[in-house]
Design a protein around this motif. Structure first.
Motif, short mmCIF file in Angstrom:
data_model
loop_
_atom_site.label_atom_id
_atom_site.label_comp_id
_atom_site.label_asym_id
_atom_site.label_seq_id
_atom_site.Cartn_x
_atom_site.Cartn_y
_atom_site.Cartn_z
N HIS A 172 -2.64 -3.33 -1.69
CA HIS A 172 -2.05 -2.68 -2.86
C HIS A 172 -1.62 -3.70 -3.90
O HIS A 172 -1.82 -3.50 -5.10
CB HIS A 172 -0.85 -1.83 -2.44
N LYS A 177 -2.80 -1.06 -6.67
CA LYS A 177 -1.92 -0.56 -7.73
C LYS A 177 -2.68 -0.30 -9.04
O LYS A 177 -2.17 0.39 -9.91
CB LYS A 177 -0.79 -1.55 -7.97
N ARG A 180 -3.88 3.57 -8.44
CA ARG A 180 -2.96 4.61 -7.99
C ARG A 180 -1.80 4.76 -8.97
O ARG A 180 -1.42 3.81 -9.64
CB ARG A 180 -2.40 4.30 -6.59
N SER A 182 2.23 5.71 -9.51
CA SER A 182 3.48 5.63 -8.76
C SER A 182 4.13 7.01 -8.65
O SER A 182 3.78 7.95 -9.38
CB SER A 182 4.45 4.67 -9.44
N TYR A 192 4.82 3.51 -4.64
CA TYR A 192 3.49 4.09 -4.47
C TYR A 192 3.38 4.68 -3.07
O TYR A 192 3.96 4.15 -2.12
CB TYR A 192 2.40 3.04 -4.69
#
Length: 281
Positions: A172, A177, A180, A182, A192
């Motif tokens: 991640h 990150k 995706r 949060s 996350y």
């Protein structure tokens, strides 16, 4: 949103963080007090029963419920009233025992989830110390043995624990990150969430691939090696790798690991005894 509402929002949205005190000592103390009170009431009931047995008008109380519960004077009903008092206490006591038994079956939280919750409480962008009373220390290390998780994540095998708690955070940080979003900021910024079901599917695929490759690799290696002595050594190595994979990637019991490893070794031995060596060039 702040304070208890913010903590409740996190615990309700991510149930693995629903971690609370069990209050094991206080609950046991409550049971002991009830236990002692009922023992004293029981002794009083025995004294009343012995007294009534020697009383002319109450001698049938031990054999006739009607005469026990429908006496005319207060003295005639004293034993029955004491029994009713004990019955009420027993209801409370039995209910408390059953609830304590249910609490005892609840599991402790996973260390990773507890550490995240502690970090969430401290970090300014997340919980930012939402509680100000003495209960803010409820999740400290000194009370760790008394903590329970209302809905804990399943206990993982060693490989799954490494994958979810070490590999995924690193993945991640480097890649994940970017793809995706949060969680809502009402529980904190920069949080996350990876679905447990998705991770379990990935782990299932990896375990299936390993389970398929190990037998094939062992058969190919045995076919390519001409020396039977070396083949026997390779069977031992592959069997050890197979049992190691079972121990790391599954929650199989020891007897199941022994049985599966014995079957794996037996298949390789059968192949060894029934196939010729790979012809040398």
């Amino acid at each position: 949103m702040d304070g208890y509402a913010k903590v409740a929002q996190l615990m309700a949205g991510q149930e693995e963080f629903s971690i609370l005190r069990r209050f094991r000592v206080l609950n046991m103390q409550k049971l002991l007090y009830l236990h002692a009170e009922i023992i004293h009431l029981e002794a009083e009931l025995k004294e009343l029963s012995k007294r009534d047995a020697s009383h002319g008008e109450r001698q049938f109380h031990a054999k006739d419920w009607w005469s026990l519960s429908q006496g005319e004077s207060e003295g005639d009903l004293e034993q029955w009233h004491k029994f009713l008092e004990i019955s009420e206490k027993l209801e409370i006591y039995n209910d408390a025992v059953l609830k304590q038994a249910s609490l005892a079956r609840l599991e402790r939280p996973r260390e990773y989830d507890l550490e995240f919750l502690r970090s969430w409480f401290r970090r300014p962008g997340m919980g930012s110390f939402p509680l100000l009373g003495i209960d803010r220390d409820a999740w400290d290390e000194k009370t760790e043995s008394d903590l329970i998780a209302i809905k804990p994540r399943a206990v993982p095998d060693i490989f799954s624990k490494w994958f979810t708690e070490s590999f995924i955070p690193r993945y991640h940080h480097i890649f994940g990150k970017k793809f995706r979003e949060s969680l809502p900021e009402n529980v904190g910024s920069g949080i996350y969430h990876y679905k447990e079901s998705t991770l379990e599917s990935v782990l299932g695929v990896l375990a299936t691939v390993v389970a398929s490759l190990l037998p094939i690799c062992s058969v190919v290696a045995l076919y390519l090696v001409p020396s039977n002595g070396i083949r026997l050594g390779m069977i031992a190595i592959f069997s050890a790798c197979f049992s190691l994979a079972l121990a790391l990637m599954t929650n199989a019991r020891r007897v199941e690991v022994f049985a599966a490893t014995a079957a794996f070794a037996a298949v390789n031995v059968v192949f060894l005894t029934n196939s010729p060596s790979c012809p040398l060039p």
